[in-house]
Structures are given as structure tokens and as C-alpha cells.
Scaffold this motif. Sequence first.
Motif, PDB file in Angstrom:
ATOM      1  N   LEU A   1       1.117  -0.899   0.050  1.00 33.24           N
ATOM      2  CA  LEU A   1      -0.464   0.131   0.057  1.00 33.24           C
ATOM      3  C   LEU A   1       0.556   0.762  -0.228  1.00 33.24           C
ATOM      4  CD1 LEU A   1      -2.546  -1.242   2.567  1.00 33.24           C
ATOM      5  CD2 LEU A   1      -2.218  -2.174  -0.325  1.00 33.24           C
ATOM      6  N   ARG A   2       0.773   2.653  -0.895  1.00 34.31           N
ATOM      7  CA  ARG A   2       1.488   2.956  -0.751  1.00 34.31           C
ATOM      8  C   ARG A   2       1.030   5.079  -0.842  1.00 34.31           C
ATOM      9  NH1 ARG A   2       2.746   5.820  -5.427  1.00 34.31           N
ATOM     10  NH2 ARG A   2       4.912   5.892  -4.800  1.00 34.31           N
ATOM     11  N   GLU A   3      -0.463   5.028  -1.314  1.00 34.79           N
ATOM     12  CA  GLU A   3      -1.178   6.095  -1.157  1.00 34.79           C
ATOM     13  C   GLU A   3      -1.660   7.279  -0.095  1.00 34.79           C
ATOM     14  OE1 GLU A   3      -1.381   7.637  -3.963  1.00 34.79           O
ATOM     15  OE2 GLU A   3      -0.353   6.157  -5.439  1.00 34.79           O
ATOM     16  N   ALA A   4      -1.920   7.844  -0.190  1.00 35.09           N
ATOM     17  CA  ALA A   4      -2.191   8.246   1.045  1.00 35.09           C
ATOM     18  C   ALA A   4      -3.661   7.703   1.821  1.00 35.09           C
ATOM     19  CB  ALA A   4      -2.754  10.263   0.743  1.00 35.09           C
ATOM     20  N   GLY A   5      -3.988   7.606   2.897  1.00 35.43           N
ATOM     21  CA  GLY A   5      -5.093   7.744   3.609  1.00 35.43           C
ATOM     22  C   GLY A   5      -4.654   5.353   3.128  1.00 35.43           C
TER      23      GLY A   5
ATOM     24  N   GLY B   1       7.705   2.755  -4.422  1.00 34.91           N
ATOM     25  CA  GLY B   1       7.569   2.195  -2.768  1.00 34.91           C
ATOM     26  C   GLY B   1       5.877   2.221  -2.506  1.00 34.91           C
ATOM     27  N   GLY B   2       6.146   2.222  -1.247  1.00 39.94           N
ATOM     28  CA  GLY B   2       4.990   2.065  -0.355  1.00 39.94           C
ATOM     29  C   GLY B   2       5.492   2.637   1.406  1.00 39.94           C
ATOM     30  N   TRP B   3       4.185   2.195   1.980  1.00 41.28           N
ATOM     31  CA  TRP B   3       4.560   2.313   3.792  1.00 41.28           C
ATOM     32  C   TRP B   3       5.120   1.231   3.781  1.00 41.28           C
ATOM     33  CZ3 TRP B   3       3.232   6.943   4.698  1.00 41.28           C
ATOM     34  CH2 TRP B   3       1.619   8.375   4.269  1.00 41.28           C
ATOM     35  N   TYR B   4       6.022   1.899   4.700  1.00 41.61           N
ATOM     36  CA  TYR B   4       6.670   0.657   6.010  1.00 41.61           C
ATOM     37  C   TYR B   4       5.653  -0.296   6.470  1.00 41.61           C
ATOM     38  CZ  TYR B   4      11.563   2.555   3.399  1.00 41.61           C
ATOM     39  OH  TYR B   4      11.977   3.244   2.377  1.00 41.61           O
ATOM     40  N   ARG B   5       6.154  -1.829   7.253  1.00 39.85           N
ATOM     41  CA  ARG B   5       5.568  -1.780   8.269  1.00 39.85           C
ATOM     42  C   ARG B   5       5.849  -1.600   9.396  1.00 39.85           C
ATOM     43  NH1 ARG B   5       4.041  -6.151   3.211  1.00 39.85           N
ATOM     44  NH2 ARG B   5       2.730  -4.324   1.788  1.00 39.85           N
TER      45      ARG B   5
END
Length: 391
Positions: free
Chosen positions: A80-84, A189-193
Motif C-alpha cells: 500500500l502506498r497512497e495517502a489514506g 514503493g509504499g508505506w513501511y510496516r
Amino acid sequence: MRSIRRPVLAAAALTAVVALTATGCGPSDEPTNDKPSNSAQGGGEIKIPKDIQDKLKEHGIDLDKWKNGEWKNWDKDKWLREAGEFINPIIKDFWNPDKIGKAKPPQDNTKPGDVSEDQGKTDPEPSAVPAKAVATPYDEKAPGIGLLAFSTPEGDARCSATVVKDPAHPGKSNLVWTAAHCVHAGKNGGWYRNLIFVPSFNKTGGTASEIKNKPFEERVPKGKWWADDLATSKEWIQAGGAVPGVPMAPYDFALMHVKPEANTGGKSLEEIAGGAYEVNFNAPAMGKIPSLTAQGYPAEAPFDGASQQQCTDKPTRLSMDAKKPTMYRIGCTMTAGSSGGPWFAKGPDGKLQVISNMSMGPRPAKWAAGPHLGPEAKSIFTSMSQKWANK
């Protein structure tokens, strides 16, 4: 030069919150436990809020598989990478005491001059200012500043961060400020976890070799706080990154909302950590700022990530692009791991205000730069505060 002051990777097990390795997951002295324990808040099955369950389902993510290691799937269709879109279910004791202590700097193939050769500087390069150890105990001398740990495709990583005041919850903030590159990979990429914040990490300071002999309560004195909401600039999401993301360094900031892993009796992060700082989104011109103090947990040599350090200098200007906000720059020898740490200036009342965060610097470390927190930063802050105002 090393451009973005990257998060540090750890070769072996780090501490309860910790650090990274140049190649990501390397062999460790202790077996690591990537699988979650059975409880998320103190017993029984993991309780995932319905909104997070809905987000997981929306993106085709199976919760049971996620808890048992699916979070390690970094395929683009699952990242997942987008805002929200940020999700970060608590996995109790994922960051356990064995995951600390052997933080090592990442391998970095960039060379001195990589950024300065291509980007213009408004002011001459400042002289190096040696970092100095922050007075201990941190929970009394520097309350609210801590370590940020998270999982990346390359392995466990670390940055620095700080508690900031929330106008919607005076004296009871659960907001944490850091750098964008510590929470999101940028355009590729996206959000780290598995992001957690550890206020006053290793509160009595010292060296990494001494950590393993300290009580857990000294290493993680104010608990582990999991991010349950994240926001960063649209510019970073669209075009940020490591070295290719340097042009987006003026937008290298992020804000987290957090919740405790363990029961705090209803107390907020600000109450537990012992302090929070106002963010000034309208700081005066650099010529009118007599000095800035950067703080954080540098983990690349000559530092080892175990102690909090600081640099104080009069800020000068660094322009990455005439069309982008000019950055603050100070002389400072802090290294990787200090990314995301607060940059303080005194407000009219004499109290410290956050006006920037550690973003980038050269290798070897001589100076550091941080973004000006203006309208873009204020927008994500206001939205986050309002979103959680009645929760």
C-alpha cells in the motif's frame, strides 16, 4: 555525498526497537521471532479494529496470513502506498528485547559530491559541528524524543522522531513527527510496516555493547507505540525515494498518530513520555534564527545508535530547486539513524519549537539539512489533528 540521510539497517537482532543492516536480514546471534504472539493488547486473540479489517479486505490482504508473516510480502500489488491506505496492526512483542543492540550502518554506494554537483547552494557550506551527547536521563532532559523502528523490504530499520503537541488534545497528544523517508519508500514503493515509536529509548545513554546488560525498563522506559495513522506530503509519495528522491527532500516530513502496545490506563503518549513540542509552521526567515538544535539517535560510525546526540549551529540556506522550498542547513556530524529527529528553535516564550526535521547530509557527515515546514506540512498536520479530534 550521501544525500537522504537514510534509515539504518541491522545485521543482527537489534533491541526492542531497532536498527538495520546494510544488506537487510543477515544472520543473528539470537533467533528472531517474526510471528506475533497471541495477544495485541494484553491477552487473547489479536483484536483488529473493523476499519483496519475493512482496509485489509479492500486490498485483498488476509488478516490471518498477515499475522503469520504475510506482512513480509513486498510485492507491488500488496504494498500500500497512497495517502489514506496505511495499515499497521499491532503484533505484540514483535519488537522484543532481543531485537536491539547490534545496529550497523547500511551499505551506501553514493559518493561525496553526488548532490552538491547537481544542486545549487544558496549559502556557503557550513563548518562541521561535532555532535555532543544529550544529557541523561532522556525522559527528564529530553522528554518526547525517541527512536522509530519499522520493517522495510531490506530488513528492520530505524530513524528518530519526536512527540508534538496536538491542539485538539491539549496535554494529551498522540502525534509524532518524523521524516517522510522513514515511513514511505517514495515513488518506487509504499508505506513501511510494523512502525513503532519508543520515547526516550535507552534513557541512560551509553554504548550499544552496554545495552544488553540494562533492564528492559531502561531501554524502553515509556513503552512501545504503534502507528495507526500516517501522513506525508503528496510530493514525497509521487516522486520521493533514496538518492533519486533528493530533489524531494524539501518535502521530507511526516506525521504519525500512535497507540500503545500495552495498556496505559487511558493515558496519552504525551502524558507517558513526559512532554511534547509545538510545531511552528511559520518560522521566521533564517537570518532571524540565531541557532537551531538537531537531536536524534545516529547509528552509523562513529556512533552506534545507543545514545541521543545533538548539534547546535546557526542555520543557513540550501536550495535544491528554485521552484521548491529552501531547506535549513547546519554544521553537524550526526549520521544515519538521526533521520526524522527534531530540529528545535526557541519560540517567543523561550520554549523549544519544532521547525524542521533531519532529512539529508553528506558522507562523511559534515552538515545536515532539513525541510522548511510551511503550508504543505501544516496541511497534513491540521488534517491529522482534526481526523482524531473526537476519537
